[in-house]
Write an enzyme that holds these catalytic residues in place. Structure first.
Site, PDB file in Angstrom:
ATOM      1  N   ARG A  38       0.575  -1.117   0.178  1.00 25.31           N
ATOM      2  CA  ARG A  38      -0.249  -0.237   0.015  1.00 25.31           C
ATOM      3  C   ARG A  38       0.509   1.492   0.102  1.00 25.31           C
ATOM      4  O   ARG A  38       0.646   1.923  -0.259  1.00 25.31           O
ATOM      5  CB  ARG A  38      -1.105   0.121   0.780  1.00 25.31           C
ATOM      6  N   LYS A 199     -20.503 -18.837   1.838  1.00 31.85           N
ATOM      7  CA  LYS A 199     -21.586 -18.912   1.845  1.00 31.85           C
ATOM      8  C   LYS A 199     -22.269 -18.085   0.781  1.00 31.85           C
ATOM      9  O   LYS A 199     -21.051 -17.075   0.672  1.00 31.85           O
ATOM     10  CB  LYS A 199     -21.829 -18.606   2.942  1.00 31.85           C
ATOM     11  N   GLY A 356     -11.921 -10.391  -0.287  1.00 24.76           N
ATOM     12  CA  GLY A 356     -10.873 -11.017   0.457  1.00 24.76           C
ATOM     13  C   GLY A 356     -10.674 -12.411   0.685  1.00 24.76           C
ATOM     14  O   GLY A 356      -8.868 -11.787   0.078  1.00 24.76           O
ATOM     15  N   GLY A 379     -13.299  -4.688   1.701  1.00 25.52           N
ATOM     16  CA  GLY A 379     -14.520  -4.081   1.480  1.00 25.52           C
ATOM     17  C   GLY A 379     -15.063  -3.494  -0.123  1.00 25.52           C
ATOM     18  O   GLY A 379     -16.136  -3.190  -0.252  1.00 25.52           O
TER      19      GLY A 379
HETATM   20  P1  AMP Z   1     -14.751 -15.906   1.625  1.00 26.64           P
HETATM   21  O1  AMP Z   1     -14.566 -15.542   2.509  1.00 26.64           O
HETATM   22  O2  AMP Z   1     -16.335 -16.374   1.045  1.00 26.64           O
HETATM   23  O3  AMP Z   1     -14.419 -15.957  -0.110  1.00 26.64           O
HETATM   24  O4  AMP Z   1     -14.367 -17.626   1.898  1.00 26.64           O
HETATM   25  C1  AMP Z   1     -13.585 -18.505   1.165  1.00 26.64           C
HETATM   26  C2  AMP Z   1     -13.252 -19.844   2.266  1.00 26.64           C
HETATM   27  O5  AMP Z   1     -14.011 -20.358   2.088  1.00 26.64           O
HETATM   28  C3  AMP Z   1     -12.152 -20.009   2.619  1.00 26.64           C
HETATM   29  O6  AMP Z   1     -11.269 -20.378   3.549  1.00 26.64           O
HETATM   30  C4  AMP Z   1     -12.052 -21.529   1.979  1.00 26.64           C
HETATM   31  O7  AMP Z   1     -11.796 -22.681   2.320  1.00 26.64           O
HETATM   32  C5  AMP Z   1     -13.697 -21.288   1.985  1.00 26.64           C
HETATM   33  N1  AMP Z   1     -14.223 -22.528   1.503  1.00 26.64           N
HETATM   34  C6  AMP Z   1     -14.419 -22.746   0.007  1.00 26.64           C
HETATM   35  N2  AMP Z   1     -14.655 -23.551  -0.399  1.00 26.64           N
HETATM   36  C7  AMP Z   1     -15.473 -24.665   0.866  1.00 26.64           C
HETATM   37  C8  AMP Z   1     -16.300 -25.959   0.812  1.00 26.64           C
HETATM   38  N3  AMP Z   1     -16.186 -26.138  -0.057  1.00 26.64           N
HETATM   39  N4  AMP Z   1     -16.477 -26.250   1.645  1.00 26.64           N
HETATM   40  C9  AMP Z   1     -15.163 -25.532   3.285  1.00 26.64           C
HETATM   41  N5  AMP Z   1     -14.949 -23.847   3.709  1.00 26.64           N
HETATM   42  C10 AMP Z   1     -14.905 -24.065   1.984  1.00 26.64           C
END
Ligand code: AMP
Length: 398
Positions: A38, A199, A356, A379
């Site tokens: 940064r 999620k 993220g 964000g």
């Molecule tokens: P996000 O912050 O929503 O982009 O989520 C990223 C996280 O999702 C990472 O830590 C991954 O390990 C997790 N992730 C991705 N696919 C899976 C899965 N099939 N089961 C559990 N965790 C997952």
């Protein structure tokens, strides 16, 4: 591309004071900066203002002091670190408003640079308080915002100052807006979005916005399990939000209405334990056992996503396609990232990614350098992907 003023539009700035909002919220350990990305991102803007004759007063936040003076959240150590990166002296003053700050700026040599204290130590910064904005604006002649990563906030230093002073986009801000415009604003079609991660619930707005804008939406990671389950697939013990079936159907209907094709995994890699090198197998969607966890997409899915990428002219990517921190469940993320990077390197694809864990996932795949653009904005990048107006960007628009 929406139009905003850039530094060259400001002309000759001899003797003028530029208040420049940068993102110096860098990781530190024992008083030392552990990643100066940064700091490096601010160099071009600062140098171009100095070259035009301006003095530069840098505004930045650090951590979340919420208007309280907390020693660990002072920007004091960053002045020395930025000085090294800039190759010029950067002084520091432990305040960001008042006559003593004005005097310190007046005392700078021509083209001098000073870092003001953490803006969030000033009560009113995070509320966008107009009185504070007037006090800070009184320190300078023009305002330059180079902190896209903070542009989703309507704070004094990220947006309100633009109402009080002639306002310009800094060069890092400009590069970011340019890349984002190429990805979703006025992209070359077909556009493919890849959205993975844990999620659906954290990305509902993002998915709804994307289906109205892109031609193909590939869903991976834990989120894909929620989509598959809503379609009646038994996903065993996988991470899955069963209560979001109605949301999934809404997103599917919106995609259909706007002609966006949703690409879900065709096959999956399952394991019984959520750990690196857990015993695993690749199986079809009808073969997931009651005690299986889907941790990655399978080989057939990788092939079909790679083929979809070769049909696309633009890809925008957020979120890993599996539990990428645990080998071998990083395979789909790595292989698809490699394919996108190769196409981008060959000039066949505009590949933009961010938000993220995405930056970590692409760095892990070793291909970040070949992407057209990777946003580290977190964000702000996600809110932009959700189609929201970013106050810091809106304030710069002409
Ligand atoms: P996000 O912050 O929503 O982009 O989520 C990223 C996280 O999702 C990472 O830590 C991954 O390990 C997790 N992730 C991705 N696919 C899976 C899965 N099939 N089961 C559990 N965790 C997952």
């Amino acid at each position: 591309m929406p139009s905003f003023k850039r530094i060259p539009d400001a002309g000759n700035l001899t003797g003028k004071v530029a208040l420049v909002r940068v993102d110096f919220n860098v990781p530190m350990e024992n008083g030392l900066v552990t990643d100066d990305t940064r700091l490096r991102a601010a160099v071009d803007t600062v140098q171009s203002l100095r070259a035009a004759g301006a003095k530069v007063a840098l505004l930045a936040h650090f951590g979340r002091p919420k208007g309280e003076r907390i020693a660990e959240m002072s920007l004091a150590p960053i002045a020395g670190a930025f000085s090294k990166v800039l190759g010029a002296n950067v002084s520091f003053i432990a305040d960001c408003k008042g006559d003593h700050v004005k005097t310190a700026i007046a005392d700078l040599d021509p083209a001098g640079v000073i870092l003001l204290e953490n803006t969030r130590l000033c009560k009113g910064e995070e509320k966008g308080d107009m009185e504070l904005a007037k006090e800070i604006a009184a320190l300078g002649d023009l305002y330059v915002n180079d902190a896209f990563s903070a542009a989703h906030r309507r704070h004094v230093s990220t947006a309100v100052l633009a109402e009080l002073l002639p306002a310009y986009a800094g060069m890092t801000m400009e590069a970011e807006l340019d890349a984002l415009d190429k990805a979703l604003g006025a992209p070359e079609r077909p556009v493919m979005a890849i959205v993975g991660g844990a999620k659906v619930s954290s990305k509902i707005d993002l998915l709804k916005n994307l289906v109205s804008k892109v031609d193909m939406l590939a869903i991976g990671g834990g989120m894909a399990n929620t989509f598959l389950a809503a379609d009646g697939v038994n996903v065993g013990k996988s991470l899955c939000e069963h209560d979001l079936a109605a949301t999934v159907r809404e997103i599917q209907a919106a995609a259909k209405a706007s002609g966006c094709e949703i690409l879900l995994p065709k096959d999956v890699v399952v394991a019984k334990e959520f750990k690196a090198n857990a015993e695993n197998r690749t199986c079809g969607l009808g073969d997931i056992g009651a005690d299986d966890m889907v941790l990655d997409a399978g080989a057939a899915t990788i092939t079909s996503l790679t083929q979809a990428l070769s049909r696309a002219k633009t890809v925008i990517w957020n979120g890993p396609l599996g539990a990428f921190e645990l080998t071998p469940f990083d395979t789909a993320t790595v292989k698809v990232a490699e394919a996108a990077a190769k196409l981008a390197k060959d000039g066949a694809l505009v590949a933009v990614a961010g938000g993220g864990d995405t930056v970590a996932a692409l760095n892990h795949a070793g291909v970040a350098g070949d992407f057209t653009f990777i946003s580290t904005a977190g964000g702000a990048f996600l809110e932009w992907m959700e189609g929201k107006e970013l106050p810091g960007v809106e304030a710069l628009l002409q």
